[in-house]
Design an enzyme around this catalytic site. Structure first.
Site, short mmCIF file in Angstrom:
data_model
loop_
_atom_site.label_atom_id
_atom_site.label_comp_id
_atom_site.label_asym_id
_atom_site.label_seq_id
_atom_site.Cartn_x
_atom_site.Cartn_y
_atom_site.Cartn_z
N THR A 1 3.25 49.58 31.85
CA THR A 1 4.60 50.27 31.16
C THR A 1 3.94 51.23 30.61
O THR A 1 2.76 51.32 30.13
CB THR A 1 5.13 49.20 30.33
OG1 THR A 1 4.55 49.09 29.28
CG2 THR A 1 5.60 47.92 31.33
N CYS A 2 4.78 52.03 30.01
CA CYS A 2 4.71 53.31 29.13
C CYS A 2 5.34 52.83 27.62
O CYS A 2 5.62 53.67 27.02
CB CYS A 2 5.27 54.53 29.76
SG CYS A 2 6.94 54.73 30.11
N SER A 3 5.27 51.64 27.44
CA SER A 3 5.82 51.13 26.37
C SER A 3 4.66 50.61 25.54
O SER A 3 3.65 49.99 25.87
CB SER A 3 6.86 50.11 26.72
OG SER A 3 7.33 49.26 25.58
N GLY B 1 0.92 56.65 25.26
CA GLY B 1 1.15 55.27 25.14
C GLY B 1 1.22 54.26 26.29
O GLY B 1 1.90 54.76 27.23
#
Length: 99
Positions: free
Chosen positions: A38-40, A89
């Site tokens: 994820t980009c979380s 991130g």
């Protein structure tokens, strides 16, 4: 898009992520490897989703990386931190389907 998300969206997104993981596991052959990324930076969308998938699918195991880049922590997950690593991130985990 990330700036338009609210804390209330996390519950909807995690349900979608669980459904996507379950569908991917169903398509994975024995011995196959699934990369969940994820980009979380939210644990609810990352470690919690992997832990939940491991609980729902006992045939899955977390596969530690062969080489340990700085962004991989002791838990075996990739945690790319914008400040610490000079990147966007991101989170990543490798899961293998046994059997």
């Amino acid at each position: 898009m990330r700036w338009r998300r609210s804390p209330q969206d996390v519950e909807t997104l995690t349900a979608l992520q669980d459904a996507l993981l379950d569908a991917a596991v169903g398509l994975l052959p024995p011995g196959g490897v699934l990369v969940y990324s994820t980009c979380s930076l939210l644990p609810e969308e990352n470690e919690a989703r992997v832990d939940a998938a491991l609980g729902r699918h006992p045939e899955l195991t977390l596969v530690p990386p062969v080489r340990i880049p700085p962004a991989v922590k002791q838990d075996g997950f990739l945690h790319a931190d914008p400040v610490a690593h000079g990147t966007d991130g991101a989170f990543g985990a490798r899961l293998r389907k046994e059997g």
